[in-house]
Design a protein around this motif. Sequence first.
Motif, PDB file in Angstrom:
ATOM      1  N   LEU B   6     -15.210 -19.240 -39.827  1.00 14.55           N
ATOM      2  CA  LEU B   6     -14.073 -18.542 -40.423  1.00 14.55           C
ATOM      3  C   LEU B   6     -14.187 -17.036 -40.215  1.00 14.55           C
ATOM      4  N   SER B   7     -15.388 -16.508 -40.409  1.00 15.00           N
ATOM      5  CA  SER B   7     -15.575 -15.074 -40.206  1.00 15.00           C
ATOM      6  C   SER B   7     -15.322 -14.685 -38.755  1.00 15.00           C
ATOM      7  N   ARG B   8     -15.742 -15.543 -37.835  1.00 22.26           N
ATOM      8  CA  ARG B   8     -15.509 -15.244 -36.422  1.00 22.26           C
ATOM      9  C   ARG B   8     -14.017 -15.243 -36.110  1.00 22.26           C
ATOM     10  N   TRP B   9     -13.304 -16.246 -36.623  1.00 24.83           N
ATOM     11  CA  TRP B   9     -11.854 -16.283 -36.402  1.00 24.83           C
ATOM     12  C   TRP B   9     -11.192 -15.048 -36.977  1.00 24.83           C
ATOM     13  N   GLN B  10     -11.638 -14.681 -38.177  1.00 27.99           N
ATOM     14  CA  GLN B  10     -11.011 -13.529 -38.826  1.00 27.99           C
ATOM     15  C   GLN B  10     -11.270 -12.255 -38.028  1.00 27.99           C
ATOM     16  N   PHE B  11     -12.516 -12.091 -37.580  1.00 29.98           N
ATOM     17  CA  PHE B  11     -12.811 -10.892 -36.800  1.00 29.98           C
ATOM     18  C   PHE B  11     -11.990 -10.886 -35.514  1.00 29.98           C
ATOM     19  N   GLY B  12     -11.944 -12.045 -34.864  1.00 35.42           N
ATOM     20  CA  GLY B  12     -11.185 -12.138 -33.625  1.00 35.42           C
ATOM     21  C   GLY B  12      -9.715 -11.806 -33.834  1.00 35.42           C
ATOM     22  N   HIS B  18      -5.341  -5.580 -33.966  1.00 30.84           N
ATOM     23  CA  HIS B  18      -5.471  -4.118 -33.990  1.00 30.84           C
ATOM     24  C   HIS B  18      -5.333  -3.557 -32.573  1.00 30.84           C
ATOM     25  N   PHE B  19      -5.975  -4.218 -31.634  1.00 27.19           N
ATOM     26  CA  PHE B  19      -5.969  -3.684 -30.262  1.00 27.19           C
ATOM     27  C   PHE B  19      -4.655  -3.948 -29.527  1.00 27.19           C
ATOM     28  N   LEU B  20      -3.754  -4.710 -30.133  1.00 26.54           N
ATOM     29  CA  LEU B  20      -2.425  -4.802 -29.532  1.00 26.54           C
ATOM     30  C   LEU B  20      -1.741  -3.437 -29.581  1.00 26.54           C
ATOM     31  N   ILE B  64       1.045   1.154 -37.231  1.00 24.14           N
ATOM     32  CA  ILE B  64       0.357  -0.148 -37.346  1.00 24.14           C
ATOM     33  C   ILE B  64      -1.093  -0.022 -36.893  1.00 24.14           C
ATOM     34  N   GLY B  65      -1.315   0.750 -35.830  1.00 25.31           N
ATOM     35  CA  GLY B  65      -2.691   0.956 -35.376  1.00 25.31           C
ATOM     36  C   GLY B  65      -3.554   1.551 -36.469  1.00 25.31           C
ATOM     37  N   VAL B  66      -2.984   2.524 -37.206  1.00 22.89           N
ATOM     38  CA  VAL B  66      -3.754   3.180 -38.264  1.00 22.89           C
ATOM     39  C   VAL B  66      -4.091   2.208 -39.384  1.00 22.89           C
ATOM     40  N   VAL B  67      -3.078   1.509 -39.899  1.00 20.63           N
ATOM     41  CA  VAL B  67      -3.359   0.683 -41.077  1.00 20.63           C
ATOM     42  C   VAL B  67      -4.264  -0.508 -40.743  1.00 20.63           C
ATOM     43  N   THR B  68      -4.137  -1.047 -39.536  1.00 17.43           N
ATOM     44  CA  THR B  68      -5.024  -2.165 -39.207  1.00 17.43           C
ATOM     45  C   THR B  68      -6.419  -1.670 -38.835  1.00 17.43           C
ATOM     46  N   GLY B  69      -6.516  -0.380 -38.515  1.00 17.13           N
ATOM     47  CA  GLY B  69      -7.825   0.192 -38.208  1.00 17.13           C
ATOM     48  C   GLY B  69      -8.724   0.283 -39.431  1.00 17.13           C
ATOM     49  N   ILE B  70      -8.124   0.425 -40.607  1.00 10.44           N
ATOM     50  CA  ILE B  70      -8.935   0.508 -41.832  1.00 10.44           C
ATOM     51  C   ILE B  70      -9.725  -0.784 -42.008  1.00 10.44           C
ATOM     52  N   ALA B 428       4.148  -7.313 -37.884  1.00 15.30           N
ATOM     53  CA  ALA B 428       4.598  -7.451 -36.501  1.00 15.30           C
ATOM     54  C   ALA B 428       6.105  -7.613 -36.434  1.00 15.30           C
ATOM     55  N   VAL B 429       6.656  -8.388 -37.380  1.00 14.20           N
ATOM     56  CA  VAL B 429       8.103  -8.589 -37.391  1.00 14.20           C
ATOM     57  C   VAL B 429       8.820  -7.258 -37.597  1.00 14.20           C
ATOM     58  N   ALA B 430       8.374  -6.497 -38.601  1.00 18.71           N
ATOM     59  CA  ALA B 430       9.019  -5.215 -38.897  1.00 18.71           C
ATOM     60  C   ALA B 430       8.874  -4.259 -37.715  1.00 18.71           C
ATOM     61  N   MET B 431       7.684  -4.264 -37.111  1.00 21.59           N
ATOM     62  CA  MET B 431       7.406  -3.329 -36.028  1.00 21.59           C
ATOM     63  C   MET B 431       8.259  -3.634 -34.800  1.00 21.59           C
ATOM     64  N   VAL B 432       8.308  -4.908 -34.433  1.00 23.61           N
ATOM     65  CA  VAL B 432       9.085  -5.284 -33.249  1.00 23.61           C
ATOM     66  C   VAL B 432      10.565  -5.002 -33.478  1.00 23.61           C
ATOM     67  N   LYS B 433      11.019  -5.260 -34.685  1.00 22.71           N
ATOM     68  CA  LYS B 433      12.423  -4.983 -35.024  1.00 22.71           C
ATOM     69  C   LYS B 433      12.744  -3.499 -34.831  1.00 22.71           C
TER      70      LYS B 433
END
Lengths: 346, 462
Positions: B6-12, B18-20, B64-70, B428-433
């Motif tokens: 589970l931890s591996r999936w979460q990290f992945g 984030h890297f998107l 999005i990059g900033v908030v997912t970077g935390i 992602a939905v909000a961002m793509v919109k």
Amino acid sequence: MSYETLQTLWFILIAILWIGFYFLEGFDFGVGMLLPFLGKKDEERRAIINTIGSVWDGNEVWLLTAGGATFAAFPHWYATMFSGFYLPLFLLLVGLIIRGISFEYRSKDPNPAWRNRFDWMIAVGSFLAALLLGTAFANLAKGVPIDANMNYVSPNGFVTTLGLLNPYGLIGGLTTVTVFLLHGANFLTLKLEGELRERARAISKKLYLAAAALTTLLLIATYIYTDIRTKLGVNPGIIPIASYAALLLTISFINRKMEGWAFISVAAHIVLTQITFFTLMFPRVMVSSLNPDWSLTIYNASSSQYTLTVMSIVALIFVPIVLAYQGWTYYMFRKRISTDKKTLIY
Amino acid sequence: MDPITLSRWQFGLTTVYHFLFVPLTLGLGWFVAYMQTRYYQTRDETFLKMAKFWGKLFLINFAIGVVTGIVQEFQFGMNWSEYSRYVGDIFGAPLAVEALLAFFMESTFLGVWIFGEGRVPEKVHLASIWLVALGSNFSALWILLANGWMQHPVGYVINEAKGRAELVDFFALIANPKGWMFFWHTISSGLATAAFLIIGVSAYHIIRKQNVDLFKRSFQMAVVVGLVTSLSLFLAGHTMGQYMYETQPMKFASVEAHWETSAPADFSIITIGDLSGKREVWSWRLPRVLSFLACNNFDCEVRGVNDIQAEYEALYGPGDYIPLMVVTYWTFRFMMTIGFFMIAASAYFLYLSLNDKLEKSKWLRWMPAMISLPYIANMSGWILTEMGRQPWIVQGLLKVEDAVSPNLTTLDLWISLIGYTVVYGALAVAMVKLMTKYAKAGPDAAMHESVDVVPALVGADD
């Protein structure tokens, strides 16, 4: 520098980062929580967001830097605290994520439902962050179940961090929420104009009562739940007393419409409370409630002398630069914010 | 599933997500800074509009990059506490430096850039966007030096008493060739990602004959950068491949599905393995090319997976040291194919735009869809890099299974994994919109600080 001096220095540096974070992001969180209640019309809400628009992201970096510095200087503290406080930190992250994205996105669509949703996300995110930080810090002072291998042991083996929701933790969390609300209301009184400013002033009076009551409760609870009597003594010294006094003084500043001083006195209260917390902890960084010998200290949790030396040099060079340019931005954007649409950005 | 899985999936999931957004931040910042500088120099309003328009897309993505970077900074301690204890003495330093040097810089000056127009001197406003671009690229450098250390540990000793790795040479850490190669590859991919976004969005408007001058200029800028950086990506990739063969031969061999040591070695274009994944059934190969990739020489010997596995068992004890080959093999091929396509596309469109035949090309209408390709390549590259290191979290020093937080329960992890998935999905939905809306609305909507001023334009294509 000797190893012990370096360890103490890094404890102080991390304490400063947390103090800076509480002082700066404290009013950001307060402003965020007040947003949907204080701002009735859209341009009012935008004006409220614009008071912190240019600085909230930079303020949040204090938290990231505190995290990074803890990882670098005290890996065991970082590892034990972050894995031990797993779910509260997860919720804190969710709070910071929904809040951060909302500042940037809320005004980029004119649909009122879209905007309202993001406004509430700012409020809920700020509330979650303040509540969980307060709960986490209270539990740090109270002590948490840490075993001989520096691991937080789950009391039930089911959900690791349910034990943090104890009375003292919750008092700490709610006190932090109300103090941040008051800090935010004072900040808004300082930064806004006209009717909105008066509304912020009016609400800060009410918030003062809640903050003073809860802080008093926290003070009493601290004598019951922590080792403050043995650590600092029944008379805890000038700093905690000054902290409490600063908070109580705030109401007279608010009543006399001296919002600058009201802001400074709550800021002083926040800073001095954090100093009290770190004094109470020192030289421990995580108190074990199972066995005092299993507590993490700056001595058994730290990085090597070499790493601390390298990091000290880096900090010595760059911290003053960062403080200079961040201070400069506050100076640059010191003007009051009006609800005039032409001047609003977010 | 157990806590490790589970931890591996979460990290992945959190890291790939984030890297998107990160590469576009890394690349587009430079474009916006350059456009604004051109406006400052020439006073040509089109450049100002360009800076505003692409700047708007930059901001929507940046957030999005900033908030997912935390999450990235916190989850080492949260999910990988044993890792944090083992490497904190080394790995923590670049992370702290990243926060101090890069995060403060990009976030503070982004605030100045967004709010400063007309409030700070124009030169300061211009400098602030350069500092944002510089800050985010600094951030990439430090995190890649940290990751470089996980791939190729240098400048450390093992402190047996404390059971951890300790830093003894900070300069070795910051001079680690692995980190610098990653950095070269990553900033190239960032610029290429930004270039293909600009190409795609500009193509959309050129086809519709909207703001043609502005978008042709943007397009031309982007194809030049796109060509240079996609060539640079190959050069960086080739350099990385050779260094990978030196430092992580197992990753190299598994990327190539190269089972048996051979000299010279052939390059597999397509290999089909059997169900166990450990045996080759059929392959189509280019003779001797793998030797060239490993050592710039068409004859050298390239060690195979089976030999390295035997060697690692002798060195580290019994165990499976082979990464999940179906992943390493195919992610590499996705990345390569997309890379070739990017070179071809940018060269072709550069030729057309130099000869002013751009609008006649029937390929132009495919370019908006091609915006996604660099994203797939970026994702593939990181999945390859990280999964190719398995079972190690730090190559040769610490395995993933020994790195996880021992106190977390399965329920903890399900709560956070589902929570992140829901929150990230909604983001992602909000961002793509927003991205789509502003990209389609064109520069007039972006010229205004808020959408209130021109709601009709922004909402036009919904």
